[in-house]
Scaffold this motif. Structure first.
Motif, short mmCIF file in Angstrom:
data_model
loop_
_atom_site.label_atom_id
_atom_site.label_comp_id
_atom_site.label_asym_id
_atom_site.label_seq_id
_atom_site.Cartn_x
_atom_site.Cartn_y
_atom_site.Cartn_z
N SER A 149 -16.26 27.15 -64.24
CA SER A 149 -16.75 25.81 -64.59
C SER A 149 -15.69 24.97 -65.28
N GLY A 150 -14.49 24.93 -64.74
CA GLY A 150 -13.45 24.12 -65.37
C GLY A 150 -12.96 24.72 -66.66
N ASP A 151 -12.52 23.87 -67.60
CA ASP A 151 -11.97 24.31 -68.88
C ASP A 151 -12.92 23.95 -70.02
N ASP A 152 -12.77 24.67 -71.14
CA ASP A 152 -13.50 24.25 -72.32
C ASP A 152 -12.70 23.17 -73.04
N ASN A 153 -13.11 22.81 -74.26
CA ASN A 153 -12.46 21.71 -74.98
C ASN A 153 -11.02 22.01 -75.35
N TYR A 154 -10.61 23.25 -75.23
CA TYR A 154 -9.27 23.63 -75.67
C TYR A 154 -8.44 24.25 -74.55
N GLY A 155 -8.81 23.92 -73.33
CA GLY A 155 -7.98 24.30 -72.20
C GLY A 155 -8.19 25.70 -71.68
N LYS A 162 -10.25 28.51 -69.46
CA LYS A 162 -11.15 28.57 -68.32
C LYS A 162 -12.54 29.07 -68.72
N LEU A 163 -13.56 28.43 -68.17
CA LEU A 163 -14.95 28.82 -68.39
C LEU A 163 -15.47 29.56 -67.17
N ILE A 164 -15.87 30.81 -67.34
CA ILE A 164 -16.41 31.60 -66.24
C ILE A 164 -17.81 32.05 -66.64
N THR A 165 -18.79 31.79 -65.77
CA THR A 165 -20.18 32.11 -66.10
C THR A 165 -20.72 33.20 -65.18
N PHE A 166 -21.62 34.00 -65.74
CA PHE A 166 -22.33 35.04 -65.00
C PHE A 166 -23.81 34.80 -65.26
N SER A 167 -24.57 34.52 -64.20
CA SER A 167 -25.99 34.16 -64.34
C SER A 167 -26.87 35.27 -63.78
N VAL A 223 -7.96 20.87 -62.78
CA VAL A 223 -9.29 20.44 -63.25
C VAL A 223 -9.20 19.42 -64.37
N ASN A 224 -8.00 19.19 -64.92
CA ASN A 224 -7.83 18.17 -65.95
C ASN A 224 -7.45 16.83 -65.35
N LEU A 225 -7.25 16.78 -64.05
CA LEU A 225 -6.81 15.54 -63.40
C LEU A 225 -7.89 14.92 -62.52
N VAL A 226 -8.81 15.73 -62.03
CA VAL A 226 -9.86 15.20 -61.15
C VAL A 226 -11.12 16.03 -61.31
N TRP A 227 -12.25 15.35 -61.45
CA TRP A 227 -13.54 16.03 -61.51
C TRP A 227 -14.62 15.06 -61.04
N PRO A 228 -15.80 15.56 -60.65
CA PRO A 228 -16.85 14.68 -60.12
C PRO A 228 -17.53 13.88 -61.23
N ARG A 229 -18.19 12.82 -60.84
CA ARG A 229 -18.81 11.93 -61.82
C ARG A 229 -20.07 12.55 -62.43
N TYR A 258 -7.39 34.25 -63.17
CA TYR A 258 -7.34 33.54 -64.45
C TYR A 258 -6.96 34.39 -65.65
N VAL A 259 -6.89 35.71 -65.49
CA VAL A 259 -6.69 36.57 -66.66
C VAL A 259 -5.30 36.43 -67.29
N GLU A 260 -4.36 35.81 -66.58
CA GLU A 260 -3.03 35.61 -67.17
C GLU A 260 -3.04 34.45 -68.16
N MET A 261 -4.13 33.70 -68.22
CA MET A 261 -4.28 32.63 -69.20
C MET A 261 -5.52 32.92 -70.04
N ASP A 262 -5.67 32.19 -71.13
CA ASP A 262 -6.84 32.37 -71.97
C ASP A 262 -8.10 31.91 -71.23
N TYR A 263 -9.19 32.66 -71.38
CA TYR A 263 -10.42 32.29 -70.70
C TYR A 263 -11.63 32.71 -71.53
N ILE A 264 -12.79 32.17 -71.15
CA ILE A 264 -14.05 32.43 -71.86
C ILE A 264 -15.10 32.84 -70.84
#
Length: 502
Positions: free
Chosen positions: A60-66, A68-73, A382-388, A99-105
């Motif tokens: 789901s893109g990035d959180d407020n601090y860059g 990655k947000l990954i969700t499991f539902s 994801v910091n340059l383009v996203w849907p409205r 994504y594991v080479e960068m910080d993620y949530i």
């Protein structure tokens, strides 16, 4: 003390009880509601299409601090006989590997886990053992949303296996509204069933937190010096017509001079409170000394600036065009990206050119910094383009990343023909030619990078400045008219222009 087998039986009983309670409340045990088709449309050729089509895992893109947000539902899990759980584990690793080479949530939505669709506890043990240090190292937080007694029992089962350090990353979230304090709530892909369940929980608690979907109070008017969360136009109007926002100019200039060879630049996050403090300084118009921070901090600040724009740098209009890029023949994609970029409003185009020029420079040092065009696209796209009006789904990331990678790798082709204001006729501000400010572009630029192009755009920042002020700010000597033809000759022959640009 209860044995592991006793705890497992207790967990199963607790889950069955939760099933019964849910059926009593709803009257029927229904199937999970699918995610809106606009947020997820898996490609049938996907190697894990059989799992991906259920939308269990989303990026789901990035959180407020860059990060990655990954969700499991859990509510998206079909009955166990309809899903190969080993394939689910492989798909989860396949997703995380990107994504594991960068910080993620990780955000785990527990609601909807039932005795009929839950993976076995053995599967959970295997999953934990297969997720070695490379997966756990950069996981910053695991949010467990709507925990129940089942979760607490399972935690006691796994507690002997889980390290203290990993255990500290676990955060329980009782209501969706609490997530707003930790991450970009609007970017989360939340299943409708989870939203409805949250509303039921909130309604059952008279003194519970406010609704996660109710309208927030209107924000305070921005400060005249505001940099984050305001439009490019606002920043330009409040900064004497500056084309490049001050925070972008400062962080790019700093990273260009000192951070190009930093390994993993733009991959790492920074302490949340530190980022907030620096943003506050910028918003108050105070001086920020980047030398006192780790090199990754200005990189995080740069990403945060673009992520918090009210409208993405590349505008909402571009989003659908980017999503259609996968339908364009590979050999024609650079041309299509060029057309998309050239359709941008002039101000957005100039800032995009400035940023992508810098990212191209970063990619030129990829042997050292390990950040080639593909890696940079993954963290910056994801910091340059996203849907409205929607979140970015996992499948929507692919064309965004491809698009951004093309912009970085083929910067000279994509941005080379459209000029900033004042250059169309080859004359710059106050009648002077700006051709000499662009030695990094065109055929003469070769592999020389974008140093001159960055300086050229900075030179356009403050049109009301005197030439003397521009010279002092840029550390350049602005040449008189009579020597411009000599300069052009020098540029054409590839001779040094030392002293003319930084």
């Amino acid at each position: 003390m209860a044995s592991t087998s006793d705890l497992e039986q207790l967990a199963d009983l607790e889950l069955q009880k939760e099933d019964e309670d849910e059926e009593d409340q709803s009257g029927i045990q229904g199937c999970p509601s699918p995610l809106p088709s606009s947020t997820f449309s898996p490609d049938p050729s996907h190697p894990y299409y059989d799992v991906a089509r259920h939308s269990i895992i989303q990026v789901s893109g990035d959180d407020n601090y860059g990060r990655k947000l990954i969700t499991f539902s859990s509510c998206c899990l079909p009955p166990s006989h309809q899903l190969n759980h080993q394939r689910l584990l492989e798909y989860l690793k396949f997703t995380l590997d990107q994504y594991v080479e960068m910080d993620y949530i990780l955000v785990y939505f527990h609601y909807g886990l039932r005795s009929t669709n839950k993976p076995s506890l053995k599967w959970l043990r295997d999953a934990y053992s297969e997720f070695d240090r490379k997966y756990k190292k950069n996981l910053k937080t695991l949010y467990v949303v709507h925990p129940t007694n089942f979760i607490r029992i399972v935690w006691n089962i796994f507690k002997p296996l889980i390290s203290h350090k990993f255990g500290k990353k676990l955060t329980y979230v009782n209501y969706l509204a609490e997530l707003r304090d930790h991450l970009n709530y609007e970017q989360l892909v939340i299943p409708p069933d989870v939203l409805r369940h949250d509303e039921k929980l909130r309604a059952a608690q008279k003194d519970g937190p406010p609704s996660s979907v109710e309208t927030l109070p209107p924000p305070r008017p921005p400060l005249p010096t505001q940099q984050f969360g305001v439009s490019l136009q606002y920043i330009r109007e409040k900064n004497r017509g500056a084309v490049i926002p001050p925070v972008v100019q400062q962080t790019v200039s700093y990273l260009k001079d000192k951070g190009l060879r930093t390994e993993g630049i733009f991959r790492r996050s920074a302490r949340v409170q530190l980022v907030k403090d620096i943003q506050k300084l910028y918003n108050q118009g105070k001086h920020v000394d980047l030398d006192q921070y780790d090199m990754h901090v200005p990189a995080v600040i740069l990403k945060a600036f673009f992520r918090e724009l009210p409208e993405p740098l590349l505008t909402f209009r571009v989003y659908n065009q980017v999503q259609d890029l996968l339908n364009v023949e590979t050999s024609l994609r650079v041309t299509r990206c060029k057309q998309i970029i050239e359709s941008l409003p002039e101000h957005n185009f100039i800032v995009a050119k400035y940023l992508l020029c810098f990212l191209h420079m970063v990619s030129q040092e990829s042997i050292v910094n390990k950040m080639g065009p593909s890696n940079l696209a993954c963290v910056f796209g994801v910091n340059l383009v996203w849907p409205r009006h929607a979140s970015i789904s996992l499948t929507a990331l692919t064309p965004i990343n491809i698009f951004t990678e093309i912009l970085i790798e083929h910067f000279h082709t994509v941005f080379g023909s459209r000029c900033p204001p004042g250059q169309e006729s080859g004359r710059g501000a106050r009648g002077r030619s700006t051709g000499g400010f662009d030695p990094g572009l065109g055929e003469q630029g070769g592999g020389g990078g974008c140093h001159g192009d960055l300086d050229e755009l900075v030179a356009l920042d403050q049109p009301d400045e005197s030439f003397e002020a521009v010279e002092r700010r840029l550390g350049v000597s602005l040449l008189p008219e009579e020597t411009l033809s000599q300069l052009d000759a020098l540029l054409q022959t590839g001779n040094s222009t030392r002293g003319f640009h930084r």
